[in-house]
Design a protein around this motif. Structure first.
Motif, short mmCIF file in Angstrom:
data_model
loop_
_atom_site.label_atom_id
_atom_site.label_comp_id
_atom_site.label_asym_id
_atom_site.label_seq_id
_atom_site.Cartn_x
_atom_site.Cartn_y
_atom_site.Cartn_z
N ILE A 165 0.88 -1.17 0.00
CA ILE A 165 0.00 0.00 0.00
C ILE A 165 0.92 1.23 0.00
N PRO A 166 0.67 2.23 -0.87
CA PRO A 166 1.56 3.40 -0.91
C PRO A 166 1.45 4.27 0.34
N ASP A 167 2.52 5.02 0.61
CA ASP A 167 2.60 5.90 1.78
C ASP A 167 1.54 6.99 1.81
N SER A 168 0.94 7.28 0.68
CA SER A 168 -0.07 8.34 0.62
C SER A 168 -1.41 7.92 1.22
N VAL A 169 -1.64 6.62 1.38
CA VAL A 169 -2.92 6.11 1.90
C VAL A 169 -2.99 6.30 3.41
N THR A 170 -4.12 6.86 3.90
CA THR A 170 -4.30 7.08 5.33
C THR A 170 -5.32 6.13 5.96
N SER A 171 -6.20 5.54 5.16
CA SER A 171 -7.16 4.58 5.71
C SER A 171 -7.58 3.57 4.65
N ILE A 172 -7.95 2.40 5.14
CA ILE A 172 -8.42 1.32 4.27
C ILE A 172 -9.85 1.03 4.69
N GLY A 173 -10.78 1.20 3.76
CA GLY A 173 -12.21 1.09 4.05
C GLY A 173 -12.71 -0.33 4.25
N SER A 174 -13.95 -0.43 4.64
CA SER A 174 -14.61 -1.71 4.86
C SER A 174 -14.65 -2.55 3.59
N SER A 175 -14.34 -3.81 3.72
CA SER A 175 -14.36 -4.78 2.61
C SER A 175 -13.49 -4.37 1.43
N ALA A 176 -12.51 -3.52 1.65
CA ALA A 176 -11.67 -3.00 0.56
C ALA A 176 -11.01 -4.11 -0.26
N TYR B 255 -14.00 -6.01 7.77
CA TYR B 255 -13.88 -6.97 6.67
C TYR B 255 -12.86 -6.55 5.61
N ALA B 256 -11.95 -5.64 5.89
CA ALA B 256 -11.04 -5.09 4.90
C ALA B 256 -10.27 -6.17 4.13
N PHE B 257 -9.77 -7.17 4.84
CA PHE B 257 -9.00 -8.25 4.21
C PHE B 257 -9.64 -9.60 4.53
N TYR B 258 -10.93 -9.64 4.66
CA TYR B 258 -11.67 -10.83 5.03
C TYR B 258 -11.52 -11.93 3.98
N ASN B 259 -11.23 -13.14 4.43
CA ASN B 259 -11.20 -14.34 3.59
C ASN B 259 -10.28 -14.22 2.39
N CYS B 260 -9.12 -13.62 2.59
CA CYS B 260 -8.07 -13.62 1.56
C CYS B 260 -7.29 -14.91 1.79
N THR B 261 -7.74 -15.98 1.19
CA THR B 261 -7.34 -17.34 1.56
C THR B 261 -5.86 -17.65 1.38
N ILE C 253 -7.75 -1.72 14.30
CA ILE C 253 -8.18 -2.73 13.34
C ILE C 253 -9.63 -3.05 13.69
N LYS C 254 -10.52 -2.82 12.76
CA LYS C 254 -11.96 -2.99 13.03
C LYS C 254 -12.42 -4.45 12.88
N GLU C 255 -13.70 -4.66 13.13
CA GLU C 255 -14.32 -5.98 13.17
C GLU C 255 -14.06 -6.80 11.90
N TYR C 256 -13.72 -8.05 12.09
CA TYR C 256 -13.55 -9.04 11.02
C TYR C 256 -12.50 -8.64 9.98
N ALA C 257 -11.65 -7.67 10.25
CA ALA C 257 -10.71 -7.13 9.25
C ALA C 257 -9.83 -8.20 8.59
N PHE C 258 -9.35 -9.16 9.37
CA PHE C 258 -8.48 -10.21 8.82
C PHE C 258 -9.07 -11.60 9.06
N ALA C 259 -10.33 -11.69 9.36
CA ALA C 259 -10.96 -12.98 9.68
C ALA C 259 -10.97 -13.92 8.47
N LYS C 260 -10.92 -15.20 8.79
CA LYS C 260 -11.01 -16.30 7.82
C LYS C 260 -9.82 -16.37 6.86
N ASN C 261 -8.69 -15.80 7.28
CA ASN C 261 -7.46 -15.92 6.49
C ASN C 261 -6.69 -17.12 7.01
N LYS C 262 -7.06 -18.29 6.56
CA LYS C 262 -6.55 -19.54 7.10
C LYS C 262 -5.05 -19.72 6.92
N ALA C 263 -4.44 -19.05 5.94
CA ALA C 263 -3.01 -19.19 5.70
C ALA C 263 -2.18 -18.16 6.47
#
Length: 186
Positions: free
Chosen positions: A26-37, A59-65, A84-94
């Motif tokens: 992610i580039p340095d210019s980014v200040t936030s990552i939205g829901s389900s991005a 859910y930003a990075f949800y289920n990125c398997t 880090i908000k709700e479910y942001a990295f959930a279901k990332n089994k790897a």
């Protein structure tokens, strides 16, 4: 790749995007990552998040398997992602590697079902939501020395969890270590 100059990655911007393969910085210019991005971006293997990002949406990075590594860059301790908000990295089994040492707040079920995660450094985290690490079956060690508030069943079903460094934490929430393999509190 995401070009420099992008300030915010909006909600669902790359939802189900299979075009991102391998590593993404992610580039340095980014200040936030939205829901389900990056919801279900199934071919991402690693993500590098700059210190300019201060929050990560639900859910930003949800289920990125295929996601194995998440790195939060930091040049100093004052200007880094803190929430880090709700479910942001959930279901990332790897997911095996994530540095959380400067995160302060982690929302409900943010890492639920991250089956490959073995260790997390929560030394600066002072609040955890409900079931944050639910079903992280390979999680063995956690440092919660700065923790002041934890939701219900924070480490439920962490069956490999053996050791917690709890420092001065004195209030264990309802079912905090329910169905875990916890053996040692230090």
């Amino acid at each position: 790749s995401i070009p420099d100059g992008v300030v915010r990655i909006e909600d669902s911007a790359f939802y189900y995007c299979s075009g991102f393969t391998g590593s993404l910085t992610i580039p340095d210019s980014v200040t936030s990552i939205g829901s389900s991005a990056f919801y279900k971006c199934s071919r991402l293997t690693s993500i590098t998040i700059p210190e300019s990002v201060t929050s990560i949406g639900e859910y930003a990075f949800y289920n990125c398997t295929a996601l194995e590594t998440v790195t939060f860059l930091k040049d100093n301790e004052d200007n880094t992602c803190t929430f880090i908000k709700e479910y942001a990295f959930a279901k990332n089994k790897a997911l095996k590697n994530i540095n959380l040492e400067n995160i302060m707040l982690i929302g409900t079920r943010a890492f639920e079902g991250c089956e490959s995660l073995e260790q997390v450094d929560l030394t600066k985290v002072y609040a955890l939501g409900t079931q944050v690490f639910k079903d992280c079956v390979n999680l063995k060690y956690v440092d919660i020395t700065a923790l002041r508030n934890a939701g219900k069943e924070t480490f439920i079903n962490c069956t490999s969890l053996e050791s917690i460094d709890n420092g001065i934490f004195t209030k264990f929430s309802e079912g905090m270590f329910k169905n875990s393999g916890l053996k040692t509190l230090t």
